[in-house]
Design a protein around this motif. Structure first.
Motif, mmCIF file in Angstrom:
data_model
loop_
_atom_site.group_PDB
_atom_site.id
_atom_site.type_symbol
_atom_site.label_atom_id
_atom_site.label_comp_id
_atom_site.label_asym_id
_atom_site.label_seq_id
_atom_site.Cartn_x
_atom_site.Cartn_y
_atom_site.Cartn_z
ATOM 1 N N PRO A 12 5.803 -6.193 8.200
ATOM 2 C CA PRO A 12 4.875 -5.769 9.032
ATOM 3 C C PRO A 12 3.312 -6.062 8.299
ATOM 4 O O PRO A 12 2.023 -6.413 9.385
ATOM 5 C CB PRO A 12 4.759 -4.302 8.503
ATOM 6 C CG PRO A 12 6.483 -4.275 8.322
ATOM 7 C CD PRO A 12 6.757 -5.385 7.865
ATOM 8 N N GLU A 13 3.272 -6.067 7.447
ATOM 9 C CA GLU A 13 1.822 -6.673 7.123
ATOM 10 C C GLU A 13 1.135 -8.002 6.962
ATOM 11 O O GLU A 13 -0.634 -7.819 7.414
ATOM 12 C CB GLU A 13 1.826 -6.823 4.832
ATOM 13 C CG GLU A 13 2.063 -5.262 4.247
ATOM 14 C CD GLU A 13 3.367 -4.525 4.195
ATOM 15 O OE1 GLU A 13 3.941 -5.784 5.205
ATOM 16 O OE2 GLU A 13 3.353 -4.151 4.648
ATOM 17 N N PHE A 300 0.612 6.424 16.071
ATOM 18 C CA PHE A 300 -0.237 5.722 15.615
ATOM 19 C C PHE A 300 -1.938 5.311 15.795
ATOM 20 O O PHE A 300 -1.587 4.884 17.379
ATOM 21 C CB PHE A 300 0.423 4.451 14.559
ATOM 22 C CG PHE A 300 1.490 4.961 13.810
ATOM 23 C CD1 PHE A 300 0.977 4.659 11.694
ATOM 24 C CD2 PHE A 300 2.877 5.150 14.798
ATOM 25 C CE1 PHE A 300 2.984 5.144 11.647
ATOM 26 C CE2 PHE A 300 3.706 5.325 13.560
ATOM 27 C CZ PHE A 300 3.888 5.746 12.092
ATOM 28 N N SER A 304 -3.145 1.019 12.772
ATOM 29 C CA SER A 304 -1.611 0.901 11.861
ATOM 30 C C SER A 304 -0.610 0.456 12.347
ATOM 31 O O SER A 304 0.256 1.003 12.499
ATOM 32 C CB SER A 304 -1.676 2.829 11.504
ATOM 33 O OG SER A 304 -2.809 3.033 10.579
ATOM 34 N N ALA A 306 0.879 -1.983 11.509
ATOM 35 C CA ALA A 306 1.888 -1.832 9.984
ATOM 36 C C ALA A 306 3.068 -1.007 9.802
ATOM 37 O O ALA A 306 3.990 -1.127 10.160
ATOM 38 C CB ALA A 306 1.700 -2.965 9.169
ATOM 39 N N GLU A 307 2.429 -0.482 9.482
ATOM 40 C CA GLU A 307 2.997 1.281 9.695
ATOM 41 C C GLU A 307 3.908 1.695 10.913
ATOM 42 O O GLU A 307 5.185 1.670 10.880
ATOM 43 C CB GLU A 307 2.218 2.488 9.211
ATOM 44 C CG GLU A 307 1.208 2.408 8.531
ATOM 45 C CD GLU A 307 2.157 2.264 6.757
ATOM 46 O OE1 GLU A 307 2.643 2.673 6.984
ATOM 47 O OE2 GLU A 307 1.506 0.946 6.256
ATOM 48 N N ALA A 308 3.187 1.287 12.159
ATOM 49 C CA ALA A 308 4.084 1.615 13.152
ATOM 50 C C ALA A 308 5.738 0.812 13.437
ATOM 51 O O ALA A 308 6.490 0.691 13.996
ATOM 52 C CB ALA A 308 3.717 1.681 14.275
ATOM 53 N N HIS A 309 5.517 -0.452 12.716
ATOM 54 C CA HIS A 309 6.355 -1.532 12.729
ATOM 55 C C HIS A 309 7.127 -1.064 12.234
ATOM 56 O O HIS A 309 8.359 -1.345 12.081
ATOM 57 C CB HIS A 309 5.967 -3.000 12.979
ATOM 58 C CG HIS A 309 5.840 -3.354 13.735
ATOM 59 N ND1 HIS A 309 6.020 -4.788 14.074
ATOM 60 C CD2 HIS A 309 4.858 -2.936 15.075
ATOM 61 C CE1 HIS A 309 5.583 -5.034 15.535
ATOM 62 N NE2 HIS A 309 4.867 -4.145 15.980
ATOM 63 N N LYS A 310 7.041 -0.787 10.258
ATOM 64 C CA LYS A 310 7.549 0.076 9.609
ATOM 65 C C LYS A 310 8.971 0.889 9.861
ATOM 66 O O LYS A 310 9.848 1.345 9.469
ATOM 67 C CB LYS A 310 6.737 0.788 8.184
ATOM 68 C CG LYS A 310 6.879 -1.209 7.671
ATOM 69 C CD LYS A 310 5.755 -0.350 6.574
ATOM 70 C CE LYS A 310 4.698 -1.489 6.079
ATOM 71 N NZ LYS A 310 4.137 -1.078 5.105
ATOM 72 N N LEU A 311 8.543 1.863 10.392
ATOM 73 C CA LEU A 311 8.890 3.358 10.892
ATOM 74 C C LEU A 311 10.015 2.907 12.249
ATOM 75 O O LEU A 311 11.368 3.145 12.167
ATOM 76 C CB LEU A 311 7.737 4.113 11.603
ATOM 77 C CG LEU A 311 8.114 5.431 12.231
ATOM 78 C CD1 LEU A 311 9.660 6.424 11.979
ATOM 79 C CD2 LEU A 311 8.274 6.237 13.148
ATOM 80 N N SER A 314 12.835 0.985 10.744
ATOM 81 C CA SER A 314 13.505 1.822 9.871
ATOM 82 C C SER A 314 14.238 2.318 10.349
ATOM 83 O O SER A 314 15.753 3.141 10.125
ATOM 84 C CB SER A 314 13.281 3.256 8.729
ATOM 85 O OG SER A 314 12.498 4.177 10.238
#
Ligand SMILES: NC(=O)c1ccc[n+]([C@@H]2O[C@H](COP(=O)([O-])OP(=O)(O)OC[C@H]3O[C@@H](n4cnc5c(N)ncnc54)[C@H](OP(=O)(O)O)[C@@H]3O)[C@@H](O)[C@H]2O)c1
Length: 327
Positions: A12-13, A300, A304, A306-311, A314
């Motif tokens: 994601p980064e 998000f 953000s 990248a944070e949204a992709h991490k969610l 998951s």
């Protein structure tokens, strides 16, 4: 304009903020000032380098759906005008403050919905319509199974098929997700980590299931083939569990099954426009009336992503994750 770009294939980064020129519209297009952009699993696969953008589409700005306000229309665009509130299916470029799209791929923001809610609709609703109703020939009174019942695709499919007269079954990976799928309208959602979905559903539908929408493939395929009713249809939209599956061809012949699949993104504008017209006629009135609801799990800010992709990766979410871009 601000945009999120895929700087290289990877985690994601690799999603980073960048400045890009506002895209120029062609004659049949509209320019949308984007208020919100939906995230879909295909965005993750594109970021990983396994789902490149089709030719002619922004190669490094992901995003298959947005909602916002029409800012400008091309010379040949007749339906929309500046100021209209729309949501739109894109082939890419949605994680940005502005995007261009053929006018036929836009739909009005349904009554009472926020931009975030409207942005969560196009990719999954277009995909479900073209597979289940067009390719899969679903008709009222039939039975239907969707795997990934609380994915973005799942929450759209359960509600659309239920509203148009289907007996809906689903699978999902937790009891909480199954309870949600049943609240949305599934007769039964099977927690596939605890029970064999084919056995449970066969007991409830002894003649088998008429239409199955599958994103798993792999070892699900022989089970899907076994579970289908005579003249059943299996629609494959991904193979997250593996692209190679053994199939009992005798069952395909004896039950006269149709096994097919599709990807939406590469299809031509007229094809997508025809789906939009069907959605506006058959599904948008149900959204306007609140009989079908968007399911937004979390939003998000664009920065953000990248944070949204991490969610989304998951798989904790139920329904959709959405980026908020402008008010
Ligand atoms: N062909 C097309 O045109 C098209 C268009 C749009 C989407 N798609 C595909 O449709 C699927 C759903 O998309 P979406 O955006 O709705 O996805 P999503 O919200 O991210 O949901 C995917 C769900 O699949 C379940 N799952 C089961 N096995 C999995 C595995 N091996 N890996 C990851 N997830 C697994 C997870 O739920 P559980 O906890 O229940 O396992 C997860 O929540 C994706 O595979 C996507 O690529 C295809």
């Amino acid at each position: 304009m601000r945009a999120i770009v895929i700087t290289s294939s990877g985690d994601p980064e690799v999603l980073q903020s960048a400045e890009r020129p506002i895209p120029e519209i062609k004659s049949e297009e509209v320019l949308i000032k984007v208020a919100a952009a939906g995230i879909n699993r295909p965005d993750i696969i594109q970021r990983e380098g396994r789902y490149p953008a089709p030719p002619g589409v922004s190669a490094d700005i992901p995003g298959l759906e947005v909602a916002g306000v029409v800012e400008q229309v091309g010379a040949d665009e007749k339906k929309w005008k500046p100021g209209d509130r729309v949501c739109a299916l894109l082939a890419g470029g949605g994680y940005a403050e502005y995007v261009t799209v053929p006018g036929v791929q836009c739909l009005p923001v349904p009554e009472g919905l926020s931009f975030e809610e409207a942005a969560s609709l196009p990719e999954t609703f277009f995909t479900v319509w073209t597979n289940v109703f067009d390719r899969g020939r679903f008709v009222s009174g039939e039975s239907f199974l969707v795997h990934g019942g609380t994915s973005g695709i799942g929450v759209a499919a359960i509600q659309m098929v239920k509203a148009l007269g289907g007996r809906v079954y689903a699978t999902a990976g937790t009891d909480e997700k199954c309870a949600f799928a049943e609240k949305l309208g599934a007769v039964k959602c099977v927690n596939y980590k605890k029970e064999d979905f084919a056995e449970v559903i066969k007991a409830l539908e002894p003649k088998g299931v008429d239409v199955i929408l599958d994103m798993i493939g792999g070892d699900y395929t022989p089970k899907n083939v076994g579970l289908l009713a005579t003249e059943g249809r299996l629609l494959i939209i991904n193979a997250m569990g593996g692209a190679n599956s053994p199939i009992d061809l005798m069952r395909v012949m004896v039950k006269r099954l149709t096994i097919t699949g599709s990807t939406l993104r590469v299809r031509e504008t007229t094809f997508k426009g025809a789906i939009a017209a069907n959605l506006e006629k058959h599904i948008w009135p149900l959204l306007d009336a609140g009989r079908i609801m968007p399911v937004v799990y979390q939003t998000f800010p664009l920065a953000s992503a990248a944070e949204a992709h991490k969610l989304v990766e998951s798989s904790e979410h139920i329904g959709k994750v959405v980026l908020t871009i402008s008010a």
